[in-house]
Design an enzyme around this catalytic site. Structure first.
Site, PDB file in Angstrom:
ATOM      1  N   ALA A 158       0.856  -1.185   0.000  1.00  0.00           N
ATOM      2  CA  ALA A 158       0.000   0.000   0.000  1.00  0.00           C
ATOM      3  C   ALA A 158       0.893   1.236   0.000  1.00  0.00           C
ATOM      4  O   ALA A 158       1.940   1.251   0.652  1.00  0.00           O
ATOM      5  CB  ALA A 158      -0.889  -0.015   1.238  1.00  0.00           C
ATOM      6  N   LYS A 159       0.460   2.238  -0.728  1.00  0.00           N
ATOM      7  CA  LYS A 159       1.222   3.494  -0.767  1.00  0.00           C
ATOM      8  C   LYS A 159       0.645   4.386   0.332  1.00  0.00           C
ATOM      9  O   LYS A 159      -0.232   5.218   0.091  1.00  0.00           O
ATOM     10  CB  LYS A 159       1.082   4.113  -2.165  1.00  0.00           C
ATOM     11  CG  LYS A 159       2.212   5.043  -2.533  1.00  0.00           C
ATOM     12  CD  LYS A 159       2.178   5.343  -4.025  1.00  0.00           C
ATOM     13  CE  LYS A 159       2.981   6.568  -4.380  1.00  0.00           C
ATOM     14  NZ  LYS A 159       4.411   6.468  -4.155  1.00  0.00           N
TER      15      LYS A 159
END
Ligand code: PPE
Length: 305
Positions: A158-159
């Site tokens: 996940a960013k």
């Protein structure tokens, strides 16, 4: 300084750049739970503007939000459209686009049940991330003393806003010692990624890059592997150590912001000839041709605005 555009898309409406403000109790500001994207739009050879791999980036934004259990109050199609509309509204022909999903104000503390999930799309001009010279001649990379996130500490696919504290620590450490970018090793000591880029080596004509286990699944990384395949260059996704980079023929980084940046030195050891090698140059050329719409084979990667 970021050069101001006229408008920012915020929660479904356009607001003027200076009025795109949030309350100091904005939850993300305190605890770092937010997700974002970085996308580039290029002016193509034919004069039109295309956003590069827009749906893939927005899909990753939704994946990041899903991992973080943030329910985005818009559809993917609506955020795609917001990106297009923001560039149009600002009359931009080239830009870096930053969709950001964040928790607004409401409750404080670590169980923010009812805080609103807010969304912004910001667009600005961003030149060569690691410098024009870096893009052309290669950069000096340094292994950071900071370890990349362990997979059970942060969600590496996940960013996430908060994940970037680790990147900032690493980057600041090496810049202060006179290098251009930081390399981070994973918790087992193998090469993971740079502070904001994926990494590749070339040895005897074969490309090697770390597997997706504990790194951000870069969209530029995916382009590199696709371009390599189409150019008849073979590749492996396999873990390796930093000394394998020292004795590689070529090393390069990939990222939306950094594009395709050659590495000429790592930890004060020159890589290969110390200049961008032939495979790096081929992939770099193919990448820039693709983003600028010069190769019809990759037309599906472009969203014209
Ligand atoms: N790893 C990390 C940690 C990372 O932040 C990026 C993007 C990548 C790999 C490459 O991903 P992709 O852009 O999908 O190929 N880093 C963004 C952050 C730049 C910033 O400083 O902000 C980017 O390149 O947009």
């Amino acid at each position: 300084m970021v050069e101001k555009a006229q408008y920012i898309w915020l929660d479904g409406k356009f607001v003027s750049w200076d009025q795109a403000q949030v309350h100091i109790l904005t939850h993300t500001l305190h605890y770092g739970l937010g997700v974002f994207e970085g996308i580039r739009a290029y002016r193509c050879a034919d004069g039109r503007t295309a956003i590069f791999r827009l749906p893939e980036h927005i899909h990753r934004l939704f994946d990041s939000a899903h991992i973080m259990q943030m329910d985005i109050p818009f559809s993917e199609a609506e955020i795609n459209q917001a990106c297009i509309d923001t560039m149009k509204k600002n009359h931009q022909t080239e830009a870096y686009l930053r969709p950001l999903v964040f928790l607004g104000d409401g409750s404080m503390g670590l169980y923010p049940k009812d805080n609103p999930i807010r969304v912004a799309v910001i667009t600005w001009l961003w030149g060569a991330y690691l410098g024009d010279e870096g893009l052309r001649l290669g950069i000096r990379l340094k292994t950071s003393s900071f370890t990349r996130h362990h997979v059970n500490v942060m969600m590496t696919k996940a960013k996430v806003v908060g994940n970037y504290v680790n990147s900032i620590l690493a980057k600041r450490e090496v810049i202060r010692s006179g290098y251009d970018e930081a390399l981070l090793l994973d918790s087992a000591g193998y090469v993971a990624e740079a502070s904001g880029e994926n990494i590749f080596l070339v040895k005897n004509g074969v490309i090697k890059t770390p597997p997706l286990t504990a790194i951000l699944p870069g969209i530029t990384r995916d382009c590199v592997l696709t371009l390599a395949r189409d150019l008849g260059i073979s590749y492996q996704e396999d873990r390796f150590t930093r000394d394998e980079l020292y004795i590689a023929d070529e090393v390069f980084l990939s990222g939306t912001a950094a594009e395709l940046t050659p590495v000429r030195q790592l930890d004060d050891r020159s890589i290969g000839s110390g200049r961008p090698g032939p495979v790096t140059q081929k992939i770099q050329e193919a990448y820039f041709a693709a983003v600028k719409g010069e190769n019809p084979r990759y037309a599906a990667w472009l969203t014209y605005i």
